[in-house]
Design an enzyme around this catalytic site. Structure first.
Site, PDB file in Angstrom:
ATOM      1  N   LYS A   8      21.314  17.757  65.795  1.00 21.89           N
ATOM      2  CA  LYS A   8      22.465  18.667  65.557  1.00 21.89           C
ATOM      3  C   LYS A   8      23.681  18.137  66.883  1.00 21.89           C
ATOM      4  O   LYS A   8      22.997  17.865  67.946  1.00 21.89           O
ATOM      5  CB  LYS A   8      22.350  19.882  65.550  1.00 21.89           C
ATOM      6  CG  LYS A   8      21.679  20.665  66.805  1.00 21.89           C
ATOM      7  CD  LYS A   8      22.658  20.947  67.727  1.00 21.89           C
ATOM      8  CE  LYS A   8      22.043  21.665  69.243  1.00 21.89           C
ATOM      9  NZ  LYS A   8      23.300  21.784  70.325  1.00 21.89           N
ATOM     10  N   ASP A 134      17.776  27.280  68.214  1.00 21.47           N
ATOM     11  CA  ASP A 134      18.379  26.244  67.494  1.00 21.47           C
ATOM     12  C   ASP A 134      17.462  25.922  65.978  1.00 21.47           C
ATOM     13  O   ASP A 134      17.966  25.205  65.078  1.00 21.47           O
ATOM     14  CB  ASP A 134      18.440  24.781  68.155  1.00 21.47           C
ATOM     15  CG  ASP A 134      19.524  25.005  69.121  1.00 21.47           C
ATOM     16  OD1 ASP A 134      20.326  25.715  69.086  1.00 21.47           O
ATOM     17  OD2 ASP A 134      19.357  24.059  70.077  1.00 21.47           O
TER      18      ASP A 134
END
Length: 291
Positions: A8, A134
């Site tokens: 990401k 995350d």
């Protein structure tokens, strides 16, 4: 079972408050990119010894210090049904602000759930939040606004199509130390909190209209204020991308990876080559929605 564990990047990242539990409230726009690790998971029959066998390149630990290992333990709440074999082939740079460990963790959870079907998706995301901030986003993927410590996910317009150069060089960044440095600089983050939603809204509106230039003009990462002044290589990479024709460039997460955004593949590959000449690996990739 083989799963791609996608990295990401952050298009927006701000810290808005310091919580009483010692954590920080953040607001972020996260985007999945096609840079990935490859994770293989095999569940042996119940007659096999109850154990986790993890193989991982890159010099990473293969025990409970590894998020992929802990993901398997947490999925079964410690009561393994037999031998679980996990293999991780690393491609995502480590200690880089790209959620490589969280992506591997999410891949293991998804693979186990496809095999055993123990959790509904929302429950799997909640489980992921107990493993890392995350991990919930890595389980969902695509483009999301994240809040809280990262466990609150909201839909967001996707990142406009473009080419990305991601490069990480020099020493790693300690995320806890970066937060301590932010604490020293911003105090209780009350001023950050007041300004953050307006900044976030500018990025969102540009993304909704597919305006890459507007998006890059509005991008923001509060960690740049404490990391870039002391990380020479990250500063040089950002300047290299800007000088090489990037529409915009910014650090991802707590760094030190720098992400450059380009409107054509030729410019991106030229900058990749320039960075490679410095002895630093750079990846050309694109934003994706894996689901």
């Amino acid at each position: 079972m083989q799963i791609r564990a996608y990295a990401k990047i952050n298009l927006y990242l701000d810290v808005t408050a310091k919580r009483t539990d010692g954590y920080h409230d953040i607001v972020s726009i996260m985007q999945t990119v096609d840079l990935c690790d490859v994770v293989r998971v095999a569940a042996c029959d119940t007659s096999a010894p109850a154990e986790i066998l993890l193989r991982c390149d890159g010099g990473l630990p293969c025990d409970e210090r590894n998020l992929a290992f802990r993901a398997a333990m947490r999925y079964f709440d410690g009561n393994l049904p037999g031998r679980i074999e996990i293999e991780v082939q690393k491609q995502i740079p480590m200690e880089a602000g790209l959620a490589g460990g969280s992506a591997d963790c999410a891949a293991v959870l998804n693979a186990l759930n496809m095999h055993f079907g123990k959790y509904q998706k929302e429950d799997l995301v909640a489980l992921g939040a107990t493993l890392g901030a995350d991990v919930p986003f890595c389980l969902v993927g695509g483009t999301c606004i994240t809040r809280g410590i990262g466990e609150v996910l909201q839909p967001c317009a996707p990142m406009p199509d473009c080419y990305l150069v991601i490069a990480r060089g020099g020493p790693g960044v300690s995320t806890p130390q970066a937060y301590r440095d932010l604490d020293a600089l911003y105090g209780d983050f009350s001023e950050q909190g007041k300004a953050s939603e307006a900044r976030l809204d500018r990025v969102q509106k540009a993304m909704q209209s597919g305006d890459v230039q507007g998006m890059t003009n509005a991008m923001y990462n509060v960690f740049e204020s404490v990391v870039l002044p002391v990380h020479e290589v990250a500063r040089e990479l950002k300047l290299c991308m800007q000088n090489g024709g990037a529409i915009g460039a910014m650090m991802s997460g707590s760094g030190p990876s720098i992400v450059g955004i380009f409107d054509c593949e030729e410019k991106a590959k030229a900058v990749q080559k320039t960075i490679a000449a410095k002895g630093i690996v750079a990846h050309v990739c694109r934003p994706i929605n894996p689901n």
